[in-house]
Design a protein around this motif. Structure first.
Motif, short mmCIF file in Angstrom:
data_model
loop_
_atom_site.label_atom_id
_atom_site.label_comp_id
_atom_site.label_asym_id
_atom_site.label_seq_id
_atom_site.Cartn_x
_atom_site.Cartn_y
_atom_site.Cartn_z
N LEU A 176 0.83 -1.20 0.00
CA LEU A 176 0.00 0.00 0.00
C LEU A 176 0.87 1.26 0.00
O LEU A 176 0.54 2.25 -0.67
N ALA A 177 1.98 1.22 0.73
CA ALA A 177 2.87 2.38 0.78
C ALA A 177 3.44 2.69 -0.61
O ALA A 177 3.53 3.86 -1.01
N VAL A 178 3.83 1.65 -1.36
CA VAL A 178 4.34 1.87 -2.71
C VAL A 178 3.23 2.38 -3.62
O VAL A 178 3.45 3.29 -4.44
N ALA A 179 2.03 1.82 -3.49
CA ALA A 179 0.90 2.30 -4.30
C ALA A 179 0.62 3.77 -4.02
O ALA A 179 0.37 4.56 -4.94
N ARG A 180 0.68 4.16 -2.75
CA ARG A 180 0.48 5.57 -2.41
C ARG A 180 1.56 6.44 -3.03
O ARG A 180 1.28 7.54 -3.54
N ALA A 181 2.81 5.95 -2.99
CA ALA A 181 3.90 6.72 -3.59
C ALA A 181 3.69 6.89 -5.09
O ALA A 181 3.97 7.96 -5.66
N LEU A 239 5.25 -8.57 -10.98
CA LEU A 239 4.89 -8.26 -9.59
C LEU A 239 4.47 -6.80 -9.48
O LEU A 239 5.28 -5.92 -9.19
N GLY A 240 3.19 -6.53 -9.72
CA GLY A 240 2.68 -5.18 -9.65
C GLY A 240 2.16 -4.84 -8.27
O GLY A 240 1.88 -5.71 -7.45
N PHE A 241 2.00 -3.53 -8.01
CA PHE A 241 1.52 -3.06 -6.73
C PHE A 241 0.07 -2.58 -6.81
O PHE A 241 -0.71 -2.78 -5.88
N VAL A 242 -0.31 -1.98 -7.92
CA VAL A 242 -1.69 -1.60 -8.15
C VAL A 242 -2.36 -2.63 -9.06
O VAL A 242 -3.41 -3.16 -8.73
N HIS A 243 -1.73 -2.92 -10.18
CA HIS A 243 -2.21 -3.97 -11.06
C HIS A 243 -1.73 -5.33 -10.54
O HIS A 243 -0.69 -5.42 -9.89
N THR A 244 -2.47 -6.37 -10.85
CA THR A 244 -2.07 -7.69 -10.37
C THR A 244 -2.64 -8.77 -11.30
O THR A 244 -3.60 -8.52 -12.05
N GLY A 245 -2.02 -9.94 -11.27
CA GLY A 245 -2.55 -11.08 -12.01
C GLY A 245 -2.12 -11.17 -13.45
O GLY A 245 -2.48 -12.12 -14.15
N LEU A 258 -4.68 7.42 2.56
CA LEU A 258 -5.79 6.84 1.81
C LEU A 258 -5.68 5.32 1.70
O LEU A 258 -4.58 4.77 1.61
N THR A 259 -6.82 4.66 1.71
CA THR A 259 -6.86 3.23 1.47
C THR A 259 -6.75 2.96 -0.03
O THR A 259 -6.85 3.88 -0.85
#
Length: 313
Positions: free
Chosen positions: A119-124, A210-216, A138-139
């Motif tokens: 989540l911290a990386v996604a926020r960044a 290995l994504g942080f926002v996108h996945t799969g 933010l969540t």
């Protein structure tokens, strides 16, 4: 003892720190060979020498052919080769990473495997895109909501600026030509950007999956990083291309993205942003060329390799 065949690899002191190297060089319509510890590129204009030890990644575009010895030199110098389309706007394949250590890959896997750090990386990432917003608390759901509103506003603003009608981002991956012209241009532009980002990720030693926002998806991390530059580069270019009314919208869009990638230094920016996101502040300048192999000892400890452990040591 018999001498090992082939030219000797460069000594470690001869190699330039990764941060001080020429980040990327893109070659097209040339023959790539080796002369001592330099890569040579020969085309109709003549031959240029590129010191392999100061090169980060060599992007091999259309019309290039490369010799075995040139690839050997790149590998021994801690550089990598990436096969791409025109000026890097398509990704096809890559050689070994320029990194000899797995620091960046280890950091990526560690950060994505923990919910808090992910989540911290996604926020960044969102902070890089929307610098005027405070996203530190933010969540993930709130981040997605803010992003959706901001991106929709970007599309509306570009539509007003260019006069190109906009009804929403819709396209069918199985019917590329079936959508309206602006969605076709956007897809072409984004695919070019994905190719460039993919080349940078693999050159640095990260993994595209290995994504942080996108996945799969096998390119989830590529999509994460590409999103950092869409509002600045690919979205305005797509609207401008449609407004100009070219006969071949896909070709016009690709050429415009290619020129913008070069003019805006996207390759260097992408490399810097990936390291900033994944590595601690005190490690972003770390030398990735250290040729060190260690053994995992549990609880975060490492021990030296190249020896036998156990009783009777």
């Amino acid at each position: 003892m018999a001498k090992r065949p082939g030219p000797p690899p460069p000594e470690l002191p001869e190699l330039v720190r990764a941060e001080d190297r020429i980040s990327f060089i893109c070659l097209e319509h040339a023959v790539i060979h080796r002369d001592q510890n330099a890569i040579t590129a020969t085309d109709a204009r003549g031959t240029v020498h590129i010191p392999a030890a100061s090169l980060g990644a060599l992007l091999l575009g259309p019309g290039t052919s490369v010799t075995h010895q040139a690839i050997v030199l790149l590998a021994e110098s801690g550089s990598t080769a990436v096969w791409v389309g025109e000026q890097g706007v398509r990704y096809y394949a890559h050689g070994r990473s320029l990194a000899r250590r797995s620091r960046l890959l280890d950091a990526q896997a560690r950060l994505v495997s923990n919910q808090s750090s992910r989540l911290a990386v996604a926020r960044a990432m969102y902070g890089m895109r929307f610098a005027d917003e405070e996203v530190g608390t933010l969540t993930m759901q709130q981040l997605r909501g803010r992003e959706g509103a901001r991106v929709r506003a970007i599309y509306r603003n570009e539509s007003r600026r260019t006069g190109v009608p906009w009804t929403g981002r819709t396209y069918d991956p199985d019917d590329f030509a079936g959508g309206d012209v602006i969605n076709t241009a956007l897809t072409s532009a984004h695919q070019c950007l994905y190719g460039v980002v993919h080349a940078v990720v693999v050159a640095l030693g990260g993994t595209p999956g290995l994504g942080f926002v996108h996945t799969g998806h096998a390119r989830s991390f590529v999509f994460d990083i590409a999103d950092l530059y869409k509002a600045e580069i690919t979205i305005p270019i797509a609207f401008d291309a449609v407004a100009a009314g070219p006969e071949d919208i896909e070709s016009a869009t690709r050429h415009a993205v290619r020129d913008a990638i070069v003019a805006n230094g996207v390759l260097s920016r992408c490399s810097r942003d990936i390291r900033t996101l994944l590595l601690p502040t005190d490690e972003t300048e770390a030398n990735l060329l250290d040729n060190v192999v260690e053994l995992w000892d549990g609880q975060g400890r490492h021990v030296a390799s190249g020896r036998s452990y156990g009783t009777g040591e």
